[in-house]
Design a protein around this motif. Structure first.
Motif, PDB file in Angstrom:
ATOM      1  N   SER A   1     -20.877 -52.730 -61.459  1.00 17.31           N
ATOM      2  CA  SER A   1     -21.234 -52.047 -60.223  1.00 17.31           C
ATOM      3  C   SER A   1     -22.711 -51.661 -60.184  1.00 17.31           C
ATOM      4  N   GLY A   2     -23.493 -52.190 -61.131  1.00 18.14           N
ATOM      5  CA  GLY A   2     -24.877 -51.792 -61.263  1.00 18.14           C
ATOM      6  C   GLY A   2     -25.786 -52.382 -60.202  1.00 18.14           C
ATOM      7  N   VAL A   3     -26.866 -51.679 -59.932  1.00 21.83           N
ATOM      8  CA  VAL A   3     -27.890 -52.162 -59.020  1.00 21.83           C
ATOM      9  C   VAL A   3     -28.759 -53.163 -59.765  1.00 21.83           C
ATOM     10  N   ASP A   4     -29.154 -54.248 -59.100  1.00 23.19           N
ATOM     11  CA  ASP A   4     -30.032 -55.228 -59.733  1.00 23.19           C
ATOM     12  C   ASP A   4     -31.273 -54.541 -60.280  1.00 23.19           C
ATOM     13  N   GLY A   5     -31.609 -54.853 -61.524  1.00 25.07           N
ATOM     14  CA  GLY A   5     -32.770 -54.254 -62.162  1.00 25.07           C
ATOM     15  C   GLY A   5     -32.447 -53.025 -62.983  1.00 25.07           C
ATOM     16  N   SER A   6     -31.183 -52.648 -63.060  1.00 30.53           N
ATOM     17  CA  SER A   6     -30.792 -51.486 -63.856  1.00 30.53           C
ATOM     18  C   SER A   6     -29.832 -51.913 -64.966  1.00 30.53           C
ATOM     19  N   TYR A   7     -29.814 -51.110 -66.028  1.00 35.79           N
ATOM     20  CA  TYR A   7     -28.923 -51.379 -67.155  1.00 35.79           C
ATOM     21  C   TYR A   7     -28.183 -50.112 -67.547  1.00 35.79           C
ATOM     22  N   VAL A   8     -26.949 -50.290 -68.029  1.00 38.21           N
ATOM     23  CA  VAL A   8     -26.244 -49.204 -68.694  1.00 38.21           C
ATOM     24  C   VAL A   8     -26.323 -49.445 -70.189  1.00 38.21           C
ATOM     25  N   THR A   9     -25.759 -48.534 -70.985  1.00 40.01           N
ATOM     26  CA  THR A   9     -26.117 -48.475 -72.402  1.00 40.01           C
ATOM     27  C   THR A   9     -25.013 -48.877 -73.387  1.00 40.01           C
ATOM     28  N   PRO A  10     -24.199 -49.880 -73.083  1.00 45.66           N
ATOM     29  CA  PRO A  10     -23.247 -50.350 -74.102  1.00 45.66           C
ATOM     30  C   PRO A  10     -23.892 -51.376 -75.039  1.00 45.66           C
ATOM     31  N   SER A  11     -23.079 -51.878 -75.957  1.00 49.26           N
ATOM     32  CA  SER A  11     -23.432 -53.049 -76.751  1.00 49.26           C
ATOM     33  C   SER A  11     -22.537 -54.185 -76.290  1.00 49.26           C
ATOM     34  N   GLY A  12     -23.087 -55.405 -76.225  1.00 50.10           N
ATOM     35  CA  GLY A  12     -22.272 -56.490 -75.698  1.00 50.10           C
ATOM     36  C   GLY A  12     -22.863 -57.861 -75.917  1.00 50.10           C
TER      37      GLY A  12
ATOM     38  N   THR B   1     -24.046 -66.575 -56.198  1.00 47.41           N
ATOM     39  CA  THR B   1     -25.021 -66.139 -57.201  1.00 47.41           C
ATOM     40  C   THR B   1     -24.372 -65.736 -58.522  1.00 47.41           C
ATOM     41  N   ILE B   2     -23.129 -66.098 -58.746  1.00 52.55           N
ATOM     42  CA  ILE B   2     -22.463 -65.742 -59.996  1.00 52.55           C
ATOM     43  C   ILE B   2     -22.844 -66.750 -61.079  1.00 52.55           C
ATOM     44  N   TYR B   3     -23.553 -66.244 -62.117  1.00 58.91           N
ATOM     45  CA  TYR B   3     -24.037 -67.103 -63.192  1.00 58.91           C
ATOM     46  C   TYR B   3     -23.599 -66.656 -64.587  1.00 58.91           C
ATOM     47  N   TYR B   4     -23.277 -65.361 -64.766  1.00 60.20           N
ATOM     48  CA  TYR B   4     -23.153 -64.799 -66.111  1.00 60.20           C
ATOM     49  C   TYR B   4     -21.813 -64.092 -66.320  1.00 60.20           C
ATOM     50  N   GLY B   5     -21.338 -64.170 -67.568  1.00 61.51           N
ATOM     51  CA  GLY B   5     -20.210 -63.376 -68.015  1.00 61.51           C
ATOM     52  C   GLY B   5     -20.662 -62.461 -69.137  1.00 61.51           C
ATOM     53  N   GLN B   6     -19.888 -61.428 -69.400  1.00 60.74           N
ATOM     54  CA  GLN B   6     -20.270 -60.451 -70.416  1.00 60.74           C
ATOM     55  C   GLN B   6     -19.032 -59.781 -70.979  1.00 60.74           C
ATOM     56  N   THR B   7     -19.091 -59.411 -72.247  1.00 57.18           N
ATOM     57  CA  THR B   7     -18.070 -58.543 -72.804  1.00 57.18           C
ATOM     58  C   THR B   7     -18.722 -57.465 -73.644  1.00 57.18           C
ATOM     59  N   GLU B   8     -18.245 -56.232 -73.510  1.00 58.13           N
ATOM     60  CA  GLU B   8     -18.665 -55.152 -74.391  1.00 58.13           C
ATOM     61  C   GLU B   8     -17.922 -55.302 -75.714  1.00 58.13           C
ATOM     62  N   ILE B   9     -18.519 -54.801 -76.817  1.00 57.91           N
ATOM     63  CA  ILE B   9     -17.999 -55.148 -78.144  1.00 57.91           C
ATOM     64  C   ILE B   9     -17.750 -53.937 -79.042  1.00 57.91           C
ATOM     65  N   MET B  10     -17.640 -52.746 -78.446  1.00 55.85           N
ATOM     66  CA  MET B  10     -17.509 -51.526 -79.241  1.00 55.85           C
ATOM     67  C   MET B  10     -16.379 -50.656 -78.709  1.00 55.85           C
ATOM     68  N   PRO B  11     -15.927 -49.669 -79.510  1.00 52.69           N
ATOM     69  CA  PRO B  11     -15.123 -48.594 -78.929  1.00 52.69           C
ATOM     70  C   PRO B  11     -15.934 -47.912 -77.834  1.00 52.69           C
ATOM     71  N   ALA B  12     -15.297 -47.079 -77.046  1.00 51.24           N
ATOM     72  CA  ALA B  12     -16.009 -46.461 -75.927  1.00 51.24           C
ATOM     73  C   ALA B  12     -17.101 -45.504 -76.389  1.00 51.24           C
TER      74      ALA B  12
ATOM     75  N   THR C   1     -14.994 -62.934 -81.864  1.00 53.89           N
ATOM     76  CA  THR C   1     -15.018 -61.759 -82.740  1.00 53.89           C
ATOM     77  C   THR C   1     -16.444 -61.322 -83.004  1.00 53.89           C
ATOM     78  N   PHE C   2     -16.682 -60.012 -82.883  1.00 54.24           N
ATOM     79  CA  PHE C   2     -18.006 -59.419 -83.055  1.00 54.24           C
ATOM     80  C   PHE C   2     -17.904 -58.291 -84.076  1.00 54.24           C
ATOM     81  N   THR C   3     -18.875 -58.227 -84.964  1.00 56.09           N
ATOM     82  CA  THR C   3     -18.864 -57.241 -86.040  1.00 56.09           C
ATOM     83  C   THR C   3     -20.078 -56.335 -85.918  1.00 56.09           C
ATOM     84  N   THR C   4     -19.863 -55.041 -86.150  1.00 50.68           N
ATOM     85  CA  THR C   4     -20.941 -54.056 -86.095  1.00 50.68           C
ATOM     86  C   THR C   4     -20.887 -53.171 -87.338  1.00 50.68           C
ATOM     87  N   GLU C   5     -22.004 -53.082 -88.027  1.00 45.46           N
ATOM     88  CA  GLU C   5     -22.135 -52.163 -89.154  1.00 45.46           C
ATOM     89  C   GLU C   5     -22.791 -50.879 -88.660  1.00 45.46           C
TER      90      GLU C   5
END
Length: 322
Positions: free
Chosen positions: A121-132, A257-268, A161-165
């Motif tokens: 739901s983000g505005v173009d040019g803005s980012y939220v702060t997950p890891s993904g 204009t749909i070009y990208y997919g994304q997945t977040e990779i952490m607990p909330a 599968t994604f791993t985070t230390e």
């Protein structure tokens, strides 16, 4: 819960050496990190990691928004990357000096962020702060934000599968162990191995993003708490996230204009109490294994690409003021 087999750091760095700084391109002969691949047919992808503090919450939370301060089109995004101005989720953080400019709220984003925005739901040019992790449909002009093939698809196959230390350093003091023993994962005190689920977040008003997150399972090992020789305390743990979304749910189809997919990779959330002091908080993530398959790809482009122990990315924050 079993602990995943960890690759050695040499193998991880070798994987990174075959990846451009901002987004890798699926081509027959990958280029070194110091030189982006040529603009040829391929699919783009990248990994991003964010850490920081908001009030009494030190650690990880994907909900803060940078506001509209970044490029607002794919073309502008890749132009910024080529100029060395990687769009990130930084808030009140100085990368050059590794310090915060606001003690109440700061975030440090590192790696390759989803072009234009990483929120459904983000505005173009803005980012939220997950890891993904993000990926694109095939393009005939990689790294330009153009040439995406009409009607093509890119699927992150189920089981990626994604791993985070995670590492927390706490200065010596009478309350160091209290801080170490009261870290919270998704609101629950972290004393043993634990796990949970994330659900799919579909596209709403995002201009270029098909979905923000895919359904999957996360797990974290029991914490390892070590008192160092100087009395300081180190806490470490390994987080693993594996997608469970069906192929249909994890397929990006190029329409409009749909070009990208994304997945977040952490607990909330990861919450470390900062009131008794802290030295650093760090997350190091990588792609343990992931396969992206394509349809409608240009002639000469492979029908799939597989990543194994690649895209090593670290984000660390410190309490130092600028």
């Amino acid at each position: 819960m079993s602990t995943p087999t960890q690759p050695n750091r040499r193998a991880l760095l070798r994987g990174v050496s075959w990846t451009a700084p901002a987004a890798a391109v699926v081509i027959a002969t990958p280029a070194l990190a110091s030189s982006p691949p040529p603009a040829t047919a391929g699919g783009e992808y990248g990994l991003f990691v964010t850490t920081g503090q908001n009030g009494s919450q030190l650690g990880y939370n994907g909900n803060d928004n940078t506001g509209t301060i970044r490029p607002t089109s794919p073309t502008a995004y890749f132009s910024a990357v080529k100029a060395g101005n990687n769009p990130e989720s930084d808030i009140n953080w100085n990368d050059a000096s590794q310090c915060r400019t606001n003690s109440s709220l700061f975030r440090n984003g590192e790696g390759s962020f989803t072009p234009v925005a990483n929120s459904a739901s983000g505005v173009d040019g803005s980012y939220v702060t997950p890891s993904g992790f993000w990926w694109s449909v095939p393009t005939t002009a990689a790294y330009t934000g153009s040439g995406y093939v009409a009607g093509s698809t890119a699927t992150l196959e189920t089981g990626a599968t994604f791993t985070t230390e995670m590492e927390v350093l706490i200065p010596a003091g009478t309350n160091a162990l209290y801080t170490a023993e009261n870290i919270k994962i998704n609101g629950q005190t972290w004393t043993k191995s634990t796990s949970g689920r994330r659900t799919t977040i579909n596209r709403s008003s995002a201009t270029y993003l098909a979905f923000q997150a895919l359904a999957g399972n996360w797990s974290i090992t029991a914490p390892t708490i070590t008192t160092l020789s100087d009395g300081s305390v180190k806490v470490t743990g390994t987080i693993t996230f594996t997608t469970t979304a069906t192929r249909a749910a994890s397929t990006v189809t190029q329409r409009g204009t749909i070009y990208y997919g994304q997945t977040e990779i952490m607990p909330a959330t990861i919450d470390v109490y900062p009131g008794y002091g802290w030295t650093s908080f760090s997350l190091t993530s990588y792609v343990q294994s992931a396969t992206i398959t394509y349809t409608g790809q240009p002639a000469g482009m492979a029908s799939s690409t597989t990543l194994t122990n690649q895209l090593l990315t670290t984000s660390t924050v410190y309490p130092q003021a600028c």
